[in-house]
Design a protein around this motif. Structure first.
Motif, PDB file in Angstrom:
ATOM      1  N   GLY A 158      -5.519  -4.061  -6.274  1.00 12.72           N
ATOM      2  CA  GLY A 158      -4.890  -5.241  -6.872  1.00 12.72           C
ATOM      3  C   GLY A 158      -5.887  -6.358  -7.051  1.00 12.72           C
ATOM      4  O   GLY A 158      -7.001  -6.310  -6.533  1.00 12.72           O
TER       5      GLY A 158
ATOM      6  N   HIS B  80       2.280   1.218  -3.219  1.00  9.90           N
ATOM      7  CA  HIS B  80       2.595  -0.215  -3.292  1.00  9.90           C
ATOM      8  C   HIS B  80       3.561  -0.628  -2.187  1.00  9.90           C
ATOM      9  O   HIS B  80       4.507   0.096  -1.866  1.00  9.90           O
ATOM     10  CB  HIS B  80       3.199  -0.559  -4.652  1.00  9.90           C
ATOM     11  CG  HIS B  80       3.090  -2.014  -4.981  1.00  9.90           C
ATOM     12  ND1 HIS B  80       1.877  -2.655  -5.158  1.00  9.90           N
ATOM     13  CD2 HIS B  80       4.039  -2.957  -5.166  1.00  9.90           C
ATOM     14  CE1 HIS B  80       2.097  -3.932  -5.438  1.00  9.90           C
ATOM     15  NE2 HIS B  80       3.396  -4.137  -5.447  1.00  9.90           N
TER      16      HIS B  80
ATOM     17  N   MET C  81      -2.710  -3.908   0.815  1.00  8.89           N
ATOM     18  CA  MET C  81      -2.855  -2.535   0.340  1.00  8.89           C
ATOM     19  C   MET C  81      -4.193  -1.886   0.707  1.00  8.89           C
ATOM     20  O   MET C  81      -4.252  -0.664   0.913  1.00  8.89           O
ATOM     21  CB  MET C  81      -2.696  -2.475  -1.186  1.00  8.89           C
ATOM     22  CG  MET C  81      -1.348  -2.953  -1.703  1.00  8.89           C
ATOM     23  SD  MET C  81       0.071  -2.230  -0.829  1.00  8.89           S
ATOM     24  CE  MET C  81      -0.297  -0.489  -0.936  1.00  8.89           C
TER      25      MET C  81
ATOM     26  N   GLU D 138      -2.285  -9.040  -2.101  1.00  8.38           N
ATOM     27  CA  GLU D 138      -2.155  -7.617  -2.431  1.00  8.38           C
ATOM     28  C   GLU D 138      -3.286  -6.822  -1.774  1.00  8.38           C
ATOM     29  O   GLU D 138      -3.071  -5.742  -1.210  1.00  8.38           O
ATOM     30  CB  GLU D 138      -2.250  -7.465  -3.953  1.00  8.38           C
ATOM     31  CG  GLU D 138      -1.279  -6.497  -4.555  1.00  8.38           C
ATOM     32  CD  GLU D 138      -1.308  -6.551  -6.084  1.00  8.38           C
ATOM     33  OE1 GLU D 138      -0.384  -5.971  -6.663  1.00  8.38           O
ATOM     34  OE2 GLU D 138      -2.231  -7.135  -6.679  1.00  8.38           O
TER      35      GLU D 138
ATOM     36  N   CYS E  92       4.501   4.657   1.521  1.00  8.49           N
ATOM     37  CA  CYS E  92       3.086   4.368   1.269  1.00  8.49           C
ATOM     38  C   CYS E  92       2.310   4.428   2.590  1.00  8.49           C
ATOM     39  O   CYS E  92       1.973   3.410   3.194  1.00  8.49           O
ATOM     40  CB  CYS E  92       2.932   2.995   0.608  1.00  8.49           C
ATOM     41  SG  CYS E  92       1.232   2.604   0.138  1.00  8.49           S
TER      42      CYS E  92
ATOM     43  N   ALA F  39      -2.528   0.085  -6.774  1.00 10.74           N
ATOM     44  CA  ALA F  39      -1.247  -0.613  -6.642  1.00 10.74           C
ATOM     45  C   ALA F  39      -0.634  -0.659  -8.035  1.00 10.74           C
ATOM     46  O   ALA F  39      -1.336  -0.586  -9.036  1.00 10.74           O
ATOM     47  CB  ALA F  39      -1.476  -2.018  -6.099  1.00 10.74           C
TER      48      ALA F  39
END
Length: 380
Positions: A195, A286, A204, A200, A327, A267
């Motif tokens: 991202g 995500h 992530m 983010e 995830c 993502a």
């Protein structure tokens, strides 16, 4: 008197769209004047910049709240200046939180309005389409499933195609991309895109890096390319992944990294569309905050069966989407390993990705200019 076209774009992607649109409108209206809000691309295309696009580029709720008084003051001054200039049309490019309000205000005062890039009415509340119609006389859509949704609400919307589909070759040159990174044709490569927003990346990247590290045990010599959107993103990525063997952090170059790769872990968002246009198999991983996810589920806000554009455009699951509790390192690893080990599955994706690419490849800037020109002529 020459035609007057007011435009507003609030971020880099919108500025690029605006620059292409101005260039095409100038072919149709050589004497037209262009003024409003834009960045370097629109300035170079001939826009008289009243305010720079960077003044609108605020991300995240906390940042927006901090800048709200300034943004409201800017919007009030801008919309009045547009009205006083008496344009033949106002074109709001993306930035819906800013542009739709300006468009509605101008439309109520007799100015023709166009909104370029539809908000995701297919994913969230469809009744937003009617509200957007109260702001825009015409909506220019990047995806073919959008105009039928607007039609249900009596809103004039036109599919113009996606500029990324115009920019990316139907058959990207993988060898050239690998050569640019100094990577040999046979080395396995994973492109990892967590991202472009700091929150983010923090959320992530750790699980993405764990999945990549686990994958390295199964795929000897695996190289991992991690493009950083900007210097801030690079600092965040380095903090998490600097000491991980086999990981190479890049300054930008996301598209080339995707083309060079065997597979992409990302993502959700525009990056998934870009990976599809680059014809690369991918895994979508995500997570959003627990509170946001609970609200989305409780109120049924997400209307689409899929969250990634390749699956939405195909109308079925072409690539895995691992969301929230799904995830995990283990699930991401298994999904990636599938693409690395099953050449037939990868080959089966290619014609489906190509068909979507061809659907979206419509010379978007020219078609957008045609849609603006026909609106102008219908009200001449």
């Amino acid at each position: 008197m020459s035609l007057r076209i007011a435009l507003c774009a609030g971020e880099t992607s919108g500025d690029q769209l605006g620059a292409g649109l101005i260039a095409e409108l100038r072919k149709r209206f050589p004497d037209a004047q262009f003024a409003g809000i834009g960045g370097d691309g629109m300035r170079a295309a001939g826009l008289d910049i009243w305010f720079d696009a960077s003044e609108l580029a605020v991300m995240g709720l906390a940042e927006v709240l901090a800048h709200l008084p300034r943004l409201l003051k800017l919007r009030k001054a801008f919309r009045q200046r547009v009205l006083d200039w008496k344009p033949d049309v106002y074109i709001g490019i993306d930035a819906p939180d800013f542009n739709l309000g300006v468009e509605r205000w101008l439309k109520q005062r007799g100015v023709r309005t166009v909104h370029y890039v539809s908000p995701s009415v297919w994913a969230w509340r469809e009744n937003r389409a009617a509200k957007i119609g109260a702001s825009a006389d015409r909506v220019l859509c990047l995806f073919p499933m959008e105009p039928p949704i607007y039609a249900k609400h009596g809103v004039d919307a036109v599919f113009v195609g996606h500029p990324l589909a115009d920019a990316i070759p139907l058959q990207p040159d993988r060898t050239a991309a690998r050569n640019a990174f100094g990577e040999s044709p046979d080395v396995p490569i994973l492109a990892l895109l967590p991202g472009s927003r700091l929150g983010e990346i923090e959320r992530m990247l750790p699980v993405f890096v764990e999945a990549a590290t686990t994958l390295q045990r199964d795929i000897p010599g695996l190289r991992v390319l991690v493009p950083a959107a900007n210097a801030q993103c690079r600092s965040a990525i380095e903090r998490i992944a600097r000491d991980v063997p086999g990981i190479r952090i890049l300054d930008g170059d996301a598209q080339r990294a995707m083309i060079a790769s065997d597979c992409v872990l990302l993502a959700s968002g525009t990056a998934a569309l870009e990976a599809m246009l680059c014809k690369r198999p991918m895994v979508i991983g995500h997570r959003i905050s627990g509170l946001t996810y609970a609200i989305v589920k409780a109120f049924g806000l997400l209307k689409s069966a899929h969250v990634s554009l390749p699956n939405i455009l195909a109308g079925k699951q072409l690539v895995p989407e691992l969301l929230q509790d799904q995830c995990t390192t283990q699930n991401l690893h298994a999904a990636l390993l599938h693409w690395f080990r099953d050449a037939d599955a990868v080959a089966a994706l290619q014609p489906q990705f190509l068909a979507i690419h061809e659907t979206l490849r419509r010379d978007a800037s020219a078609r957008a200019a045609d849609a603006v020109a026909s609106l102008l002529s219908s009200h001449a």
